[in-house]
Design a protein around this motif. Structure first.
Motif, PDB file in Angstrom:
ATOM      1  N   ASP A   1       0.822  -1.222   0.000  1.00 30.26           N
ATOM      2  CA  ASP A   1       0.000   0.000   0.000  1.00 30.26           C
ATOM      3  C   ASP A   1       0.852   1.267   0.000  1.00 30.26           C
ATOM      4  O   ASP A   1       0.347   2.356  -0.237  1.00 30.26           O
ATOM      5  N   PHE A   2       2.134   1.125   0.322  1.00 34.11           N
ATOM      6  CA  PHE A   2       2.966   2.322   0.483  1.00 34.11           C
ATOM      7  C   PHE A   2       3.344   2.881  -0.882  1.00 34.11           C
ATOM      8  O   PHE A   2       3.845   2.163  -1.747  1.00 34.11           O
ATOM      9  N   ASP A   3       3.087   4.158  -1.066  1.00 35.75           N
ATOM     10  CA  ASP A   3       3.376   4.821  -2.333  1.00 35.75           C
ATOM     11  C   ASP A   3       4.817   5.367  -2.265  1.00 35.75           C
ATOM     12  O   ASP A   3       5.064   6.419  -1.691  1.00 35.75           O
TER      13      ASP A   3
ATOM     14  N   GLN B   1       7.218   9.316  -1.677  1.00 34.65           N
ATOM     15  CA  GLN B   1       8.128   9.505  -0.546  1.00 34.65           C
ATOM     16  C   GLN B   1       9.541   9.042  -0.928  1.00 34.65           C
ATOM     17  O   GLN B   1      10.042   8.040  -0.449  1.00 34.65           O
TER      18      GLN B   1
ATOM     19  N   PRO C   1       8.940  13.844  10.417  1.00 28.63           N
ATOM     20  CA  PRO C   1       7.831  14.678  10.890  1.00 28.63           C
ATOM     21  C   PRO C   1       6.480  13.950  10.710  1.00 28.63           C
ATOM     22  O   PRO C   1       6.436  12.911  10.069  1.00 28.63           O
ATOM     23  N   PRO C   2       5.406  14.509  11.271  1.00 23.73           N
ATOM     24  CA  PRO C   2       4.099  13.852  11.172  1.00 23.73           C
ATOM     25  C   PRO C   2       3.633  13.688   9.722  1.00 23.73           C
ATOM     26  O   PRO C   2       3.905  14.543   8.878  1.00 23.73           O
ATOM     27  N   GLY C   3       2.958  12.593   9.468  1.00 26.32           N
ATOM     28  CA  GLY C   3       2.267  12.414   8.193  1.00 26.32           C
ATOM     29  C   GLY C   3       3.094  11.824   7.067  1.00 26.32           C
ATOM     30  O   GLY C   3       2.613  11.667   5.946  1.00 26.32           O
TER      31      GLY C   3
ATOM     32  N   LYS D   1       5.375   7.011   8.729  1.00 24.89           N
ATOM     33  CA  LYS D   1       6.137   6.205   9.698  1.00 24.89           C
ATOM     34  C   LYS D   1       5.278   5.080  10.267  1.00 24.89           C
ATOM     35  O   LYS D   1       5.672   3.921  10.261  1.00 24.89           O
ATOM     36  N   THR D   2       4.099   5.447  10.745  1.00 26.79           N
ATOM     37  CA  THR D   2       3.215   4.430  11.319  1.00 26.79           C
ATOM     38  C   THR D   2       2.831   3.420  10.246  1.00 26.79           C
ATOM     39  O   THR D   2       2.798   2.215  10.490  1.00 26.79           O
ATOM     40  N   MET D   3       2.580   3.920   9.051  1.00 26.21           N
ATOM     41  CA  MET D   3       2.175   3.031   7.963  1.00 26.21           C
ATOM     42  C   MET D   3       3.246   1.967   7.698  1.00 26.21           C
ATOM     43  O   MET D   3       2.942   0.780   7.568  1.00 26.21           O
TER      44      MET D   3
ATOM     45  N   TYR E   1       6.370  12.329  20.767  1.00 25.00           N
ATOM     46  CA  TYR E   1       5.262  13.258  20.556  1.00 25.00           C
ATOM     47  C   TYR E   1       4.890  13.917  21.875  1.00 25.00           C
ATOM     48  O   TYR E   1       4.607  15.094  21.933  1.00 25.00           O
TER      49      TYR E   1
ATOM     50  N   TYR F   1       2.005  13.214   3.805  1.00 23.70           N
ATOM     51  CA  TYR F   1       1.183  12.620   2.750  1.00 23.70           C
ATOM     52  C   TYR F   1      -0.246  13.164   2.830  1.00 23.70           C
ATOM     53  O   TYR F   1      -0.885  13.400   1.822  1.00 23.70           O
ATOM     54  N   ARG F   2      -0.707  13.392   4.043  1.00 29.42           N
ATOM     55  CA  ARG F   2      -2.058  13.947   4.217  1.00 29.42           C
ATOM     56  C   ARG F   2      -2.130  15.343   3.598  1.00 29.42           C
ATOM     57  O   ARG F   2      -3.048  15.661   2.875  1.00 29.42           O
TER      58      ARG F   2
HETATM   59  P1  ADP Z   1       3.160   9.297  10.445  1.00 28.88           P
HETATM   60  O1  ADP Z   1       3.065   8.082  11.315  1.00 28.88           O
HETATM   61  O2  ADP Z   1       4.507   9.518   9.865  1.00 28.88           O
HETATM   62  O3  ADP Z   1       2.608  10.500  11.090  1.00 28.88           O
HETATM   63  P2  ADP Z   1       1.205   7.883   8.889  1.00 28.88           P
HETATM   64  O4  ADP Z   1       1.893   6.613   8.636  1.00 28.88           O
HETATM   65  O5  ADP Z   1       0.144   7.857   9.939  1.00 28.88           O
HETATM   66  O6  ADP Z   1       2.244   9.040   9.181  1.00 28.88           O
HETATM   67  O7  ADP Z   1       0.585   8.395   7.535  1.00 28.88           O
HETATM   68  C1  ADP Z   1      -0.426   9.407   7.516  1.00 28.88           C
HETATM   69  C2  ADP Z   1      -1.465   9.050   6.477  1.00 28.88           C
HETATM   70  O8  ADP Z   1      -0.913   9.175   5.177  1.00 28.88           O
HETATM   71  C3  ADP Z   1      -1.953   7.637   6.570  1.00 28.88           C
HETATM   72  O9  ADP Z   1      -3.311   7.584   6.222  1.00 28.88           O
HETATM   73  C4  ADP Z   1      -1.113   6.882   5.589  1.00 28.88           C
HETATM   74  O10 ADP Z   1      -1.807   5.783   5.073  1.00 28.88           O
HETATM   75  C5  ADP Z   1      -0.873   7.939   4.524  1.00 28.88           C
HETATM   76  N1  ADP Z   1       0.431   7.812   3.911  1.00 28.88           N
HETATM   77  C6  ADP Z   1       1.584   8.364   4.345  1.00 28.88           C
HETATM   78  N2  ADP Z   1       2.610   8.101   3.521  1.00 28.88           N
HETATM   79  C7  ADP Z   1       2.111   7.348   2.535  1.00 28.88           C
HETATM   80  C8  ADP Z   1       2.664   6.761   1.366  1.00 28.88           C
HETATM   81  N3  ADP Z   1       3.963   6.928   1.032  1.00 28.88           N
HETATM   82  N4  ADP Z   1       1.847   6.025   0.570  1.00 28.88           N
HETATM   83  C9  ADP Z   1       0.547   5.888   0.866  1.00 28.88           C
HETATM   84  N5  ADP Z   1      -0.056   6.434   1.965  1.00 28.88           N
HETATM   85  C10 ADP Z   1       0.711   7.166   2.776  1.00 28.88           C
END
Ligand code: ADP
Ligand code: MG
Length: 263
Positions: free
Chosen positions: A77-79, A83, A111-113, A116-118, A175, A241-242
């Motif tokens: 799922d990771f794009d 990134q 940074p956020p978004g 990382k969590t993904m 955080y 990404y958001r």
């Molecule tokens: P972080 O943990 O770094 O704050 P997240 O992993 O929660 O960021 O990602 C934030 C949102 O953006 C999620 O809904 C995630 O699925 C999406 N997202 C972030 N990076 C990508 C990516 N490279 N490809 C697809 N979706 C992404």
């Protein structure tokens, strides 16, 4: 013994051994064996195969429930195009899970978004699929749980719990500032897993600023030392990404492009 009573005894054995799936498949498999003139071993192999598959499904479901992953994300799922600072080949290497064999840690810094969590969750999902016990927690939850455990006299049990999973994901370190008790809990978790079990940790803090969130910079330094000793580090930069999809939508609105329906 009549064929009927052999059948009844066989059902009894399967029930006693809690082989419910095989018991359920038994009449059909017997029928099929007769029809196709299967030998004893071929019949037995098919029957046990049904039970093995059912056990495997149960085990997977158990690992899945235990892991508490917050989302269904997979590496697929990771794009990666969105990134470029994330090393795609390295992520795919990690998804083979060889890193679990020598307790290598994975640090996702950014940074956020930025995903990382993904990525952490996607690695967790790969680990579960491969049959590894995995557990996801945020740093704040870990701290709260250890705090409760200390009050209730369950500190040692809780520490054993965090030592158990083959992969421990600790999300969102930094955080929230961690009080010294919470930092001590995290430190103990990291220490007892050191060189024994992998940690996948996400943080918004550059390695240089860890001292600031932890009351005690020595604890922060010692923890980082253990985490980094055998590790793969991703420094993810770039924009959220958001925000990116938000901006794409706003630009489309400005250009008069009709937005695609949200998935
Ligand atoms: P972080 O943990 O770094 O704050 P997240 O992993 O929660 O960021 O990602 C934030 C949102 O953006 C999620 O809904 C995630 O699925 C999406 N997202 C972030 N990076 C990508 C990516 N490279 N490809 C697809 N979706 C992404
Ligand atoms: Mg996150």
């Amino acid at each position: 013994m009549s064929e009927d009573s052999v059948y009844q005894r066989l059902r009894g054995h399967l029930a006693y051994l809690r082989m419910a799936a095989a018991a359920e498949a038994l009449p059909g498999e017997l029928e099929r064996a007769k029809e196709k003139d299967l030998g004893h071993s071929a019949f037995l192999e098919r029957l046990l195969d049904v039970e093995v598959a059912a056990t495997e499904r149960r085990r997977q479901a158990g690992l899945e429930r235990f892991a508490c992953l917050p989302a269904p994300w997979t590496v697929g799922d990771f794009d990666f195009d969105a990134q470029p600072s994330v090393d795609k080949a390295m992520v795919h290497e990690l998804a083979t899970l060889r890193f679990l064999e020598n307790a290598t840690n994975v640090l996702l810094i950014g940074p956020p978004g930025v995903g990382k969590t993904m990525l952490a969750v996607a690695l967790g999902r790969s680990a579960i699929s491969a049959g590894y016990r995995t557990y996801y927690t945020t740093a704040a939850d870990l701290a709260a749980r250890c705090h409760r455990a200390a009050l209730e006299g369950r500190w040692a049990t809780t520490m054993r719990f965090f030592a158990g999973p083959r992969l421990l994901i600790i999300d969102e370190v930094g955080y929230l500032p961690l009080a010294s008790e919470a930092a001590a809990a995290l430190f103990q978790v990291v220490t007892q897993r050191y060189l024994k079990g992998s940690i996948c940790l996400t943080t918004n803090l550059g390695v240089g600023s860890w001292g600031k969130v932890f009351d005690d910079p020595m604890v922060a330094a010692a923890m980082l030392d253990r985490l980094l000793h055998r590790s793969v580090v991703f420094n993810i930069d770039g924009e959220s990404y958001r925000m990116r999809s938000h901006r794409a939508r706003s630009e489309n609105v400005r250009k008069g492009v009709r937005p695609r329906p949200e998935k």
